[in-house]
Design a protein around this motif. Structure first.
Motif, short mmCIF file in Angstrom:
data_model
loop_
_atom_site.label_atom_id
_atom_site.label_comp_id
_atom_site.label_asym_id
_atom_site.label_seq_id
_atom_site.Cartn_x
_atom_site.Cartn_y
_atom_site.Cartn_z
N GLN A 3 -3.19 18.55 -12.04
CA GLN A 3 -3.55 17.15 -12.20
C GLN A 3 -2.57 16.32 -11.39
O GLN A 3 -1.36 16.58 -11.42
N LEU A 4 -3.09 15.35 -10.67
CA LEU A 4 -2.30 14.57 -9.73
C LEU A 4 -2.44 13.08 -10.01
O LEU A 4 -3.56 12.59 -10.23
N VAL A 5 -1.32 12.37 -9.98
CA VAL A 5 -1.32 10.92 -10.20
C VAL A 5 -0.46 10.26 -9.14
O VAL A 5 0.75 10.51 -9.07
N GLU A 6 -1.09 9.40 -8.33
CA GLU A 6 -0.37 8.70 -7.28
C GLU A 6 0.16 7.36 -7.79
O GLU A 6 -0.40 6.76 -8.71
N SER A 7 1.19 6.89 -7.11
CA SER A 7 1.74 5.56 -7.38
C SER A 7 2.46 5.08 -6.13
O SER A 7 2.71 5.86 -5.20
N GLY A 8 2.78 3.79 -6.12
CA GLY A 8 3.59 3.25 -5.04
C GLY A 8 2.85 2.42 -4.01
O GLY A 8 3.47 1.87 -3.11
N GLY A 9 1.54 2.34 -4.13
CA GLY A 9 0.80 1.53 -3.18
C GLY A 9 1.06 0.04 -3.38
O GLY A 9 1.70 -0.37 -4.35
N GLY A 10 0.56 -0.76 -2.45
CA GLY A 10 0.74 -2.19 -2.57
C GLY A 10 0.41 -2.91 -1.29
O GLY A 10 -0.17 -2.34 -0.36
N LEU A 11 0.80 -4.18 -1.26
CA LEU A 11 0.59 -5.04 -0.10
C LEU A 11 1.90 -5.14 0.67
O LEU A 11 2.95 -5.45 0.08
N VAL A 12 1.85 -4.87 1.95
CA VAL A 12 3.05 -4.93 2.78
C VAL A 12 2.69 -5.51 4.13
O VAL A 12 1.60 -5.27 4.65
N GLN A 13 3.61 -6.26 4.71
CA GLN A 13 3.37 -6.87 6.00
C GLN A 13 3.49 -5.86 7.13
O GLN A 13 4.13 -4.80 6.97
N THR A 14 2.88 -6.19 8.25
CA THR A 14 2.98 -5.34 9.43
C THR A 14 4.45 -5.07 9.77
O THR A 14 5.27 -6.00 9.79
N GLY A 15 4.75 -3.79 9.99
CA GLY A 15 6.11 -3.39 10.28
C GLY A 15 6.92 -3.01 9.06
O GLY A 15 8.04 -2.51 9.18
N GLY A 16 6.35 -3.22 7.88
CA GLY A 16 7.05 -2.92 6.65
C GLY A 16 6.96 -1.44 6.27
O GLY A 16 6.39 -0.63 7.00
N SER A 17 7.53 -1.12 5.11
CA SER A 17 7.60 0.26 4.64
C SER A 17 7.12 0.35 3.20
O SER A 17 7.21 -0.62 2.43
N LEU A 18 6.63 1.52 2.85
CA LEU A 18 6.25 1.84 1.47
C LEU A 18 6.52 3.31 1.26
O LEU A 18 6.43 4.11 2.20
N ARG A 19 6.78 3.67 0.01
CA ARG A 19 6.87 5.08 -0.34
C ARG A 19 5.88 5.37 -1.46
O ARG A 19 5.95 4.77 -2.54
#
Length: 123
Positions: A3-19
């Motif tokens: 079973q898999l559960v993702e997290s960490g998405g969101g809104l970010v500006q061009t050039g930004g970072s997310l994990r």
């Protein structure tokens, strides 16, 4: 299956970072290849990255190579997707997948999928 559960998405500006994170449960995590896929509106799901059991072997789509890094922590049963220099064309729902077969994983035919997390990079 796991079973898999993702997290960490969101809104970010061009050039930004997310994990992004994907937490697994249900089976021995270290025995699975893990991957990330994404699906943009009105487009087919596409492969983004995959990682082997030990974490030393990784695979990337050309579109993200050099900007995204996949990693895993087998002690925490978690796989990560670090995304740098995000672009509007990276906007999609990102899902993780698990499989004991790398070839099956890479073509998106895994039996285990998470529900997905939205990443939005406004143009």
């Amino acid at each position: 299956q796991v079973q898999l559960v993702e997290s960490g998405g969101g809104l970010v500006q061009t050039g930004g970072s997310l994990r992004l994170s994907c937490a697994a449960s249900g089976r021995t995590f270290s025995g699975y290849y893990m991957g990330w896929f994404r699906q943009a509106p009105e487009k087919e799901r596409e492969f983004v990255a995959a990682i082997g059991w030990s974490g030393t072997v990784t695979y990337y789509a050309d579109s993200v190579k050099g900007r995204f890094t996949i990693s895993r922590d087998n002690a925490q049963n978690t796989v990560y997707l670090q995304m740098y220099n995000l672009k509007p064309e990276d906007t999609a729902v990102y899902s993780c997948a698990a499989d004991t077969s790398l070839s099956r994983l890479r073509i998106g035919q895994s039996g285990s999928w998470g529900q997905g997390t939205q990443v939005t990079v406004p143009s």
